[in-house]
Motif scaffolding. Structure first.
Motif, PDB file in Angstrom:
ATOM      1  N   CYS A  17       0.861  -1.182   0.000  1.00  0.00           N
ATOM      2  CA  CYS A  17       0.000   0.000   0.000  1.00  0.00           C
ATOM      3  C   CYS A  17       0.898   1.234   0.000  1.00  0.00           C
ATOM      4  N   PRO A  18       0.483   2.324  -0.647  1.00  0.00           N
ATOM      5  CA  PRO A  18      -0.821   2.593  -1.244  1.00  0.00           C
ATOM      6  C   PRO A  18      -0.873   2.361  -2.755  1.00  0.00           C
ATOM      7  N   GLU A  23      -6.580  -2.294   0.520  1.00  0.00           N
ATOM      8  CA  GLU A  23      -5.690  -2.303   1.679  1.00  0.00           C
ATOM      9  C   GLU A  23      -5.769  -3.655   2.404  1.00  0.00           C
ATOM     10  N   LEU A  28      -0.488  -3.699   3.857  1.00  0.00           N
ATOM     11  CA  LEU A  28      -0.272  -2.717   4.917  1.00  0.00           C
ATOM     12  C   LEU A  28       0.996  -3.034   5.706  1.00  0.00           C
TER      13      LEU A  28
END
Length: 284
Positions: A17-18, A23, A28
């Protein structure tokens, strides 16, 4: 008294991410780990494939000309290596992207809009691992720890331990394989073990893949064979691969439910310190 040089950690990630829309927990985590380690005094370099659904303008990617230009040969086909970079300003970290017009730039992630996995994902796995290693060599950057996250990074341990084992940049690096819950379904063709070979890799090194289609479990067991440690990054990982890792006698960090990403990063931080302590003892 001269200042002690910071430790260096290389992250070879499949998804972060991003840059990809959804997500997911592993995306993450792959985003948070470099920031955490950099915040604790490490130098970091982070790589991911430049999938076609990554918006270059919005994410402000630009090509690094001095690192691009090499051709990687896979089964007698030349594939130009393009290196792009972007910054996550809030974290003050850079992400390097491995790109190629045919293998990555014009395609989404690992599957098309209908969810059908690309037939040349085997070539993409080879190109990605080799592309990262060649780029780190060009950067003349020596990592203490190399973290491979996702099956698209699974060939890096083999290449590092066999084909690039005499390179001073990697000779003393500890390789950590992070297992997650993201598996591919469509097995790689039977000739995959022939395709991936370069100077330094012989039939014996890849005999576990030879002669049959290569599924996720076979690929990840090969990655385990050439890794110094394994991390279970998600609550559910492939149990057969995990069982295999536990027979190898290497350090394993199992998954624990944590309140937040910071706790997960701290557990990995603590784990890697034990690997570095082991390395110091071995080198003494």
């Amino acid at each position: 008294m001269p200042m002690k040089e910071p430790k260096r950690i290389l992250f070879i990630s499949q998804e972060i991410c991003p840059y990809l829309a959804e997500e997911t927990p592993i995306r993450l985590l792959n985003r948070q780990l470099p920031e955490y380690f950099q915040g604790h005094g490490y130098e970091t370099r982070t790589f991911m494939p430049k999938f076609g659904d990554i918006n270059e303008r919005r994410n402000q990617l630009h090509e690094v000309i001095r690192l691009s230009g090499m051709n990687l040969i896979i089964e007698e086909s030349d594939h130009p290596l393009l290196i792009k970079v972007a910054s996550i300003q809030s974290a003050r970290i850079q992400i390097y992207f491995i790109d190629n017009d045919d293998l990555f730039h014009r395609r989404k992630g690992v599957a098309d809009e209908k969810g059908i996995e690309y037939s040349d994902n085997d070539d993409r796995v080879i190109f990605y691992a080799r592309g990262v290693i060649e780029t780190v060599k060009k950067l003349r950057w020596t990592p203490d720890i190399i973290v491979c996250s996702g099956w698209m990074s699974a060939l890096a341990p083999l290449y590092l331990k066999k084909a690039f084992n005499d390179e001073p940049f990697f000779a003393n690096s500890k390789i950590v394989l992070m297992l997650d819950d993201n598996e591919y379904v469509k097995a790689f063709p039977t000739k995959f073990s022939d395709k991936l070979r370069i100077v330094g890799i012989n039939n014996t090194d890849v005999r576990s893949l030879a002669g049959f289609p290569v599924g996720y479990e076979e690929l990840m067991r090969l990655a385990v064979d050439y890794s110094d440690a394994v991390v279970y990054a998600m609550p559910k990982v492939n149990q057969r691969v995990a069982n295999y890792a536990e027979t190898k006698g290497i350090p394993i960090l199992t998954y624990e439910e944590t309140e937040n990403l910071n706790d997960a990063c701290k557990r990995q931080w603590d784990f890697y310190q034990t690997l570095l302590d082991t390395k110091t003892t071995e080198d003494a």
